[in-house]
Write a protein that holds these residues in place. Sequence first.
Motif, PDB file in Angstrom:
ATOM      1  N   ASP A  29       0.844  -1.198   0.000  1.00  0.00           N
ATOM      2  CA  ASP A  29       0.000   0.000   0.000  1.00  0.00           C
ATOM      3  C   ASP A  29       0.883   1.254   0.000  1.00  0.00           C
ATOM      4  O   ASP A  29       1.694   1.456   0.904  1.00  0.00           O
ATOM      5  CB  ASP A  29      -0.910  -0.020   1.223  1.00  0.00           C
ATOM      6  CG  ASP A  29      -1.854   1.162   1.293  1.00  0.00           C
ATOM      7  OD1 ASP A  29      -1.841   2.022   0.385  1.00  0.00           O
ATOM      8  OD2 ASP A  29      -2.615   1.226   2.268  1.00  0.00           O
ATOM      9  N   GLY A  30       0.728   2.079  -1.008  1.00  0.00           N
ATOM     10  CA  GLY A  30       1.540   3.281  -1.165  1.00  0.00           C
ATOM     11  C   GLY A  30       1.395   4.289  -0.049  1.00  0.00           C
ATOM     12  O   GLY A  30       2.275   5.132   0.155  1.00  0.00           O
ATOM     13  N   SER A  31       0.312   4.215   0.720  1.00  0.00           N
ATOM     14  CA  SER A  31       0.134   5.191   1.802  1.00  0.00           C
ATOM     15  C   SER A  31       1.203   5.050   2.880  1.00  0.00           C
ATOM     16  O   SER A  31       1.431   5.981   3.645  1.00  0.00           O
ATOM     17  CB  SER A  31      -1.263   5.061   2.413  1.00  0.00           C
ATOM     18  OG  SER A  31      -1.419   3.814   3.054  1.00  0.00           O
ATOM     19  N   LEU A  32       1.885   3.912   2.922  1.00  0.00           N
ATOM     20  CA  LEU A  32       2.984   3.743   3.866  1.00  0.00           C
ATOM     21  C   LEU A  32       4.132   4.692   3.535  1.00  0.00           C
ATOM     22  O   LEU A  32       4.874   5.129   4.408  1.00  0.00           O
ATOM     23  CB  LEU A  32       3.481   2.290   3.843  1.00  0.00           C
ATOM     24  CG  LEU A  32       4.628   1.945   4.787  1.00  0.00           C
ATOM     25  CD1 LEU A  32       4.200   2.123   6.247  1.00  0.00           C
ATOM     26  CD2 LEU A  32       5.089   0.525   4.545  1.00  0.00           C
ATOM     27  N   HIS A  35       3.036  10.578   3.732  1.00  0.00           N
ATOM     28  CA  HIS A  35       2.346  10.943   4.969  1.00  0.00           C
ATOM     29  C   HIS A  35       0.991  11.596   4.713  1.00  0.00           C
ATOM     30  O   HIS A  35       0.837  12.385   3.795  1.00  0.00           O
ATOM     31  CB  HIS A  35       3.217  11.854   5.829  1.00  0.00           C
ATOM     32  CG  HIS A  35       3.445  13.211   5.254  1.00  0.00           C
ATOM     33  ND1 HIS A  35       2.538  14.228   5.400  1.00  0.00           N
ATOM     34  CD2 HIS A  35       4.465  13.723   4.542  1.00  0.00           C
ATOM     35  CE1 HIS A  35       2.996  15.313   4.795  1.00  0.00           C
ATOM     36  NE2 HIS A  35       4.161  15.018   4.266  1.00  0.00           N
ATOM     37  N   PRO A  36       0.025  11.248   5.551  1.00  0.00           N
ATOM     38  CA  PRO A  36      -1.273  11.916   5.461  1.00  0.00           C
ATOM     39  C   PRO A  36      -1.171  13.320   6.056  1.00  0.00           C
ATOM     40  O   PRO A  36      -0.227  13.626   6.792  1.00  0.00           O
ATOM     41  CB  PRO A  36      -2.198  11.025   6.297  1.00  0.00           C
ATOM     42  CG  PRO A  36      -1.301  10.282   7.217  1.00  0.00           C
ATOM     43  CD  PRO A  36       0.031  10.181   6.531  1.00  0.00           C
ATOM     44  N   ASP A  37      -2.132  14.161   5.743  1.00  0.00           N
ATOM     45  CA  ASP A  37      -2.150  15.518   6.295  1.00  0.00           C
ATOM     46  C   ASP A  37      -2.088  15.470   7.815  1.00  0.00           C
ATOM     47  O   ASP A  37      -2.724  14.620   8.452  1.00  0.00           O
ATOM     48  CB  ASP A  37      -3.426  16.253   5.867  1.00  0.00           C
ATOM     49  CG  ASP A  37      -3.415  16.585   4.389  1.00  0.00           C
ATOM     50  OD1 ASP A  37      -2.327  16.615   3.782  1.00  0.00           O
ATOM     51  OD2 ASP A  37      -4.507  16.805   3.837  1.00  0.00           O
ATOM     52  N   ASN A  38      -1.328  16.378   8.374  1.00  0.00           N
ATOM     53  CA  ASN A  38      -1.218  16.576   9.824  1.00  0.00           C
ATOM     54  C   ASN A  38      -0.632  15.398  10.584  1.00  0.00           C
ATOM     55  O   ASN A  38      -0.800  15.321  11.799  1.00  0.00           O
ATOM     56  CB  ASN A  38      -2.586  16.952  10.418  1.00  0.00           C
ATOM     57  CG  ASN A  38      -3.122  18.216   9.807  1.00  0.00           C
ATOM     58  OD1 ASN A  38      -2.382  19.192   9.643  1.00  0.00           O
ATOM     59  ND2 ASN A  38      -4.384  18.214   9.435  1.00  0.00           N
ATOM     60  N   GLU A  39       0.043  14.492   9.928  1.00  0.00           N
ATOM     61  CA  GLU A  39       0.689  13.388  10.644  1.00  0.00           C
ATOM     62  C   GLU A  39       1.930  13.937  11.340  1.00  0.00           C
ATOM     63  O   GLU A  39       2.755  14.598  10.727  1.00  0.00           O
ATOM     64  CB  GLU A  39       1.085  12.287   9.664  1.00  0.00           C
ATOM     65  CG  GLU A  39       1.738  11.105  10.371  1.00  0.00           C
ATOM     66  CD  GLU A  39       2.283  10.089   9.410  1.00  0.00           C
ATOM     67  OE1 GLU A  39       1.920   8.926   9.528  1.00  0.00           O
ATOM     68  OE2 GLU A  39       3.063  10.487   8.517  1.00  0.00           O
ATOM     69  N   ARG A  40       2.051  13.654  12.624  1.00  0.00           N
ATOM     70  CA  ARG A  40       3.161  14.177  13.420  1.00  0.00           C
ATOM     71  C   ARG A  40       3.659  13.111  14.396  1.00  0.00           C
ATOM     72  O   ARG A  40       3.040  12.080  14.585  1.00  0.00           O
ATOM     73  CB  ARG A  40       2.708  15.390  14.241  1.00  0.00           C
ATOM     74  CG  ARG A  40       2.088  16.515  13.456  1.00  0.00           C
ATOM     75  CD  ARG A  40       3.123  17.584  13.131  1.00  0.00           C
ATOM     76  NE  ARG A  40       2.520  18.758  12.518  1.00  0.00           N
ATOM     77  CZ  ARG A  40       2.229  18.893  11.250  1.00  0.00           C
ATOM     78  NH1 ARG A  40       2.430  17.912  10.424  1.00  0.00           N
ATOM     79  NH2 ARG A  40       1.725  20.013  10.771  1.00  0.00           N
ATOM     80  N   GLY A  41       4.763  13.427  15.024  1.00  0.00           N
ATOM     81  CA  GLY A  41       5.268  12.668  16.158  1.00  0.00           C
ATOM     82  C   GLY A  41       5.476  11.192  15.912  1.00  0.00           C
ATOM     83  O   GLY A  41       5.984  10.775  14.878  1.00  0.00           O
ATOM     84  N   GLY A  46       6.899   6.199  13.168  1.00  0.00           N
ATOM     85  CA  GLY A  46       6.648   4.769  12.974  1.00  0.00           C
ATOM     86  C   GLY A  46       6.409   4.419  11.525  1.00  0.00           C
ATOM     87  O   GLY A  46       6.916   3.406  11.024  1.00  0.00           O
ATOM     88  N   ARG A  47       5.633   5.238  10.824  1.00  0.00           N
ATOM     89  CA  ARG A  47       5.363   4.988   9.414  1.00  0.00           C
ATOM     90  C   ARG A  47       6.637   5.095   8.590  1.00  0.00           C
ATOM     91  O   ARG A  47       6.920   4.244   7.741  1.00  0.00           O
ATOM     92  CB  ARG A  47       4.305   5.962   8.874  1.00  0.00           C
ATOM     93  CG  ARG A  47       3.920   5.693   7.418  1.00  0.00           C
ATOM     94  CD  ARG A  47       3.099   6.813   6.835  1.00  0.00           C
ATOM     95  NE  ARG A  47       3.688   8.119   7.045  1.00  0.00           N
ATOM     96  CZ  ARG A  47       4.749   8.599   6.379  1.00  0.00           C
ATOM     97  NH1 ARG A  47       5.347   7.876   5.462  1.00  0.00           N
ATOM     98  NH2 ARG A  47       5.208   9.805   6.642  1.00  0.00           N
ATOM     99  N   VAL A  48       7.433   6.139   8.861  1.00  0.00           N
ATOM    100  CA  VAL A  48       8.694   6.328   8.132  1.00  0.00           C
ATOM    101  C   VAL A  48       9.635   5.155   8.384  1.00  0.00           C
ATOM    102  O   VAL A  48      10.253   4.621   7.446  1.00  0.00           O
ATOM    103  CB  VAL A  48       9.354   7.672   8.513  1.00  0.00           C
ATOM    104  CG1 VAL A  48      10.787   7.747   8.016  1.00  0.00           C
ATOM    105  CG2 VAL A  48       8.539   8.836   7.966  1.00  0.00           C
ATOM    106  N   ALA A  49       9.750   4.723   9.635  1.00  0.00           N
ATOM    107  CA  ALA A  49      10.628   3.597   9.962  1.00  0.00           C
ATOM    108  C   ALA A  49      10.173   2.329   9.242  1.00  0.00           C
ATOM    109  O   ALA A  49      11.006   1.571   8.716  1.00  0.00           O
ATOM    110  CB  ALA A  49      10.664   3.381  11.471  1.00  0.00           C
ATOM    111  N   ALA A  50       8.868   2.090   9.191  1.00  0.00           N
ATOM    112  CA  ALA A  50       8.348   0.900   8.491  1.00  0.00           C
ATOM    113  C   ALA A  50       8.659   0.966   7.000  1.00  0.00           C
ATOM    114  O   ALA A  50       9.067  -0.031   6.395  1.00  0.00           O
ATOM    115  CB  ALA A  50       6.845   0.775   8.722  1.00  0.00           C
ATOM    116  N   ALA A  51       8.487   2.128   6.402  1.00  0.00           N
ATOM    117  CA  ALA A  51       8.786   2.292   4.973  1.00  0.00           C
ATOM    118  C   ALA A  51      10.272   2.084   4.708  1.00  0.00           C
ATOM    119  O   ALA A  51      10.660   1.383   3.752  1.00  0.00           O
ATOM    120  CB  ALA A  51       8.345   3.673   4.498  1.00  0.00           C
TER     121      ALA A  51
END
Length: 96
Positions: A29-32, A35-41, A46-51
């Motif tokens: 899934d490309g959303s990994l 980043h979605p709007d307003n994603e922080r902290g 976690g998402r960046v590390a997984a990607a």
Amino acid sequence: MPALKLLKLPPPVTEEWEWQMNASCRDIDGSLFFHPDNERGEAREGRVAAAKRICEGCPVRRECLRYALESGERYGIWGGTTEEERRATRARRRVR
């Protein structure tokens, strides 16, 4: 009225994009990677590390990063790098 002149684009060069067929992220899934709007902290970290974990073993990581740097890709994880990391790399290259 003058005749319209049509813009004729060159055909796509498959060899320039073929590397994507071997990308580890191809069926994920490309959303990994974006980043979605307003994603922080912690959520973003976690998402960046997984990607980036997916990118670590990717057989075309180098080609992906080269594409992102040459095209000026402004969003997402490409070649295991974030937007900020690519901006810093481009800035260092300009200084040289």
